[in-house]
Design a protein around this motif. Structure first.
Motif, PDB file in Angstrom:
ATOM      1  N   VAL A 105      -2.094  -4.965  -5.086  1.00  0.00           N
ATOM      2  CA  VAL A 105      -1.911  -4.405  -3.824  1.00  0.00           C
ATOM      3  C   VAL A 105      -1.350  -3.919  -2.444  1.00  0.00           C
ATOM      4  CG1 VAL A 105      -3.363  -6.010  -2.031  1.00  0.00           C
ATOM      5  CG2 VAL A 105      -3.108  -7.087  -4.049  1.00  0.00           C
ATOM      6  N   ALA A 106      -2.322  -2.798  -1.893  1.00  0.00           N
ATOM      7  CA  ALA A 106      -1.315  -2.007  -1.037  1.00  0.00           C
ATOM      8  C   ALA A 106      -0.154  -1.200  -1.128  1.00  0.00           C
ATOM      9  CB  ALA A 106      -1.525  -2.246   0.137  1.00  0.00           C
ATOM     10  N   PRO A 107      -1.083  -0.064  -2.162  1.00  0.00           N
ATOM     11  CA  PRO A 107       1.260   0.474  -2.928  1.00  0.00           C
ATOM     12  C   PRO A 107       1.243   1.600  -2.041  1.00  0.00           C
ATOM     13  CG  PRO A 107      -1.037   1.087  -4.357  1.00  0.00           C
ATOM     14  CD  PRO A 107      -1.334  -0.156  -3.769  1.00  0.00           C
ATOM     15  N   TYR A 136       1.267   2.618   5.809  1.00  0.00           N
ATOM     16  CA  TYR A 136       1.872   2.532   4.572  1.00  0.00           C
ATOM     17  C   TYR A 136       1.564   3.969   3.785  1.00  0.00           C
ATOM     18  CZ  TYR A 136       3.725  -0.497   7.693  1.00  0.00           C
ATOM     19  OH  TYR A 136       4.636  -1.876   8.778  1.00  0.00           O
ATOM     20  N   CYS A 137       0.376   4.249   3.405  1.00  0.00           N
ATOM     21  CA  CYS A 137      -0.577   4.897   2.451  1.00  0.00           C
ATOM     22  C   CYS A 137      -1.547   5.230   2.291  1.00  0.00           C
ATOM     23  CB  CYS A 137       0.105   4.236   0.617  1.00  0.00           C
ATOM     24  SG  CYS A 137      -1.180   5.380  -0.590  1.00  0.00           S
ATOM     25  N   ALA A 138      -1.882   6.432   2.441  1.00  0.00           N
ATOM     26  CA  ALA A 138      -3.396   7.567   2.720  1.00  0.00           C
ATOM     27  C   ALA A 138      -3.696   6.591   1.374  1.00  0.00           C
ATOM     28  CB  ALA A 138      -3.140   9.063   2.930  1.00  0.00           C
ATOM     29  N   PRO A 139      -5.240   6.682   1.843  1.00  0.00           N
ATOM     30  CA  PRO A 139      -6.823   6.706   0.301  1.00  0.00           C
ATOM     31  C   PRO A 139      -6.201   7.335  -0.833  1.00  0.00           C
ATOM     32  CG  PRO A 139      -7.379   6.278   2.728  1.00  0.00           C
ATOM     33  CD  PRO A 139      -6.030   6.832   2.816  1.00  0.00           C
ATOM     34  N   ALA A 170      -5.282   6.416  -4.415  1.00  0.00           N
ATOM     35  CA  ALA A 170      -5.941   7.266  -5.168  1.00  0.00           C
ATOM     36  C   ALA A 170      -5.585   7.327  -6.562  1.00  0.00           C
ATOM     37  CB  ALA A 170      -7.535   7.770  -5.033  1.00  0.00           C
ATOM     38  N   GLY A 171      -4.298   7.774  -6.286  1.00  0.00           N
ATOM     39  CA  GLY A 171      -3.678   8.787  -7.286  1.00  0.00           C
ATOM     40  C   GLY A 171      -2.504   7.783  -7.931  1.00  0.00           C
ATOM     41  N   MET A 172      -2.104   7.315  -7.063  1.00  0.00           N
ATOM     42  CA  MET A 172      -1.363   6.818  -7.601  1.00  0.00           C
ATOM     43  C   MET A 172      -1.993   5.593  -8.578  1.00  0.00           C
ATOM     44  SD  MET A 172       1.483   5.304  -5.468  1.00  0.00           S
ATOM     45  CE  MET A 172       0.312   4.960  -3.640  1.00  0.00           C
ATOM     46  N   ALA A 173      -2.873   5.213  -8.218  1.00  0.00           N
ATOM     47  CA  ALA A 173      -3.376   4.388  -9.020  1.00  0.00           C
ATOM     48  C   ALA A 173      -3.833   5.200 -10.645  1.00  0.00           C
ATOM     49  CB  ALA A 173      -5.521   3.519  -8.405  1.00  0.00           C
ATOM     50  N   HIS A 223      -2.941  -3.312   5.977  1.00  0.00           N
ATOM     51  CA  HIS A 223      -1.956  -2.976   4.617  1.00  0.00           C
ATOM     52  C   HIS A 223      -2.366  -4.363   4.073  1.00  0.00           C
ATOM     53  CE1 HIS A 223       1.509  -1.791   3.258  1.00  0.00           C
ATOM     54  NE2 HIS A 223       2.298  -2.420   2.732  1.00  0.00           N
ATOM     55  N   ILE A 224      -3.453  -4.891   3.650  1.00  0.00           N
ATOM     56  CA  ILE A 224      -3.660  -5.831   3.164  1.00  0.00           C
ATOM     57  C   ILE A 224      -2.920  -7.054   3.598  1.00  0.00           C
ATOM     58  CG2 ILE A 224      -5.179  -6.198   1.084  1.00  0.00           C
ATOM     59  CD1 ILE A 224      -5.976  -3.769   0.363  1.00  0.00           C
TER      60      ILE A 224
END
Length: 189
Positions: free
Chosen positions: A92-94, A131-134, A138-141, A156-157
């Motif tokens: 959640v919220a990397p 803390y992270c652009a969408p 998505a790239g990390m996922a 930041h969930i």
């Protein structure tokens, strides 16, 4: 959830009492992996704590990670010989720890480990996470092989997102368990 265990993996500074992770820990008996230093987290130290937590438990595990806890899962999975004990992970919220504006406290987490995870995973991202652009999330996922779930503008969930017990997150945790070959029953309160 008789034979299933969930490890809670908070991010930088831990998760306060109103955070969904803390609420899940209280209500469902999930186990928080404690870290020696929540303010100046060192990747190797955190990986060691997770390894010890995994080795100290029997049966299949699910990981419920938030923020830097997501980076912990990726780094640990790339090095551990015990990933077969994990059925799945909720990420959640990397955070994008490679951004120039990240605090120096998390510099030791660079570069981001981008290996495919050896277990089922779901990455939950917000369209307005500070803390992270969408597109980076998505790239990390994608690199981790995680199914991407976008929850809209949820910050930041975390506790500030007003999620309470976050029933949607519990359902996603159940789904990742099923994707990992388990049939967990997780009952929201």
């Amino acid at each position: 959830m008789d034979d299933l265990q969930v490890l809670i993996l908070p991010g930088w500074q831990g998760s306060g009492p109103e955070h969904w992770q803390s609420r899940w820990e209280q209500r469902h008996g999930f186990t928080r992996v404690q870290q020696d230093d929540w303010l100046w987290p060192r990747r190797g130290d955190w990986m060691t704590q997770l390894e010890e937590a995994v080795l100290s438990r029997r049966g299949p595990l699910l990981l419920a990670a938030h923020s830097l806890g997501c980076q912990l899962v990726a780094a640990w999975a790339a090095h551990s010989r015990h990933t077969d004990r994990v059925a799945g992970a909720l990420l959640v919220a990397p955070p994008d720890v490679e951004r120039d504006d990240m605090p120096p406290n998390v510099y030791s987490w660079r570069p981001i480990v981008r290996w495919r995870l050896p277990f089922a995973a779901v990455a939950v991202v917000s369209s307005n996470d500070a803390y992270c652009a969408p597109e980076r999330a998505a790239g990390m996922a994608h690199d981790w092989g995680a199914r991407l779930v976008e929850v809209g503008a949820a910050g930041h969930i975390n506790a500030d997102s007003g999620l309470g017990d976050w029933a949607q997150g519990l359902e996603l945790l159940r789904q990742v368990g099923m994707a990992g070959g388990l049939s967990p029953t997780i009952t929201p309160w």
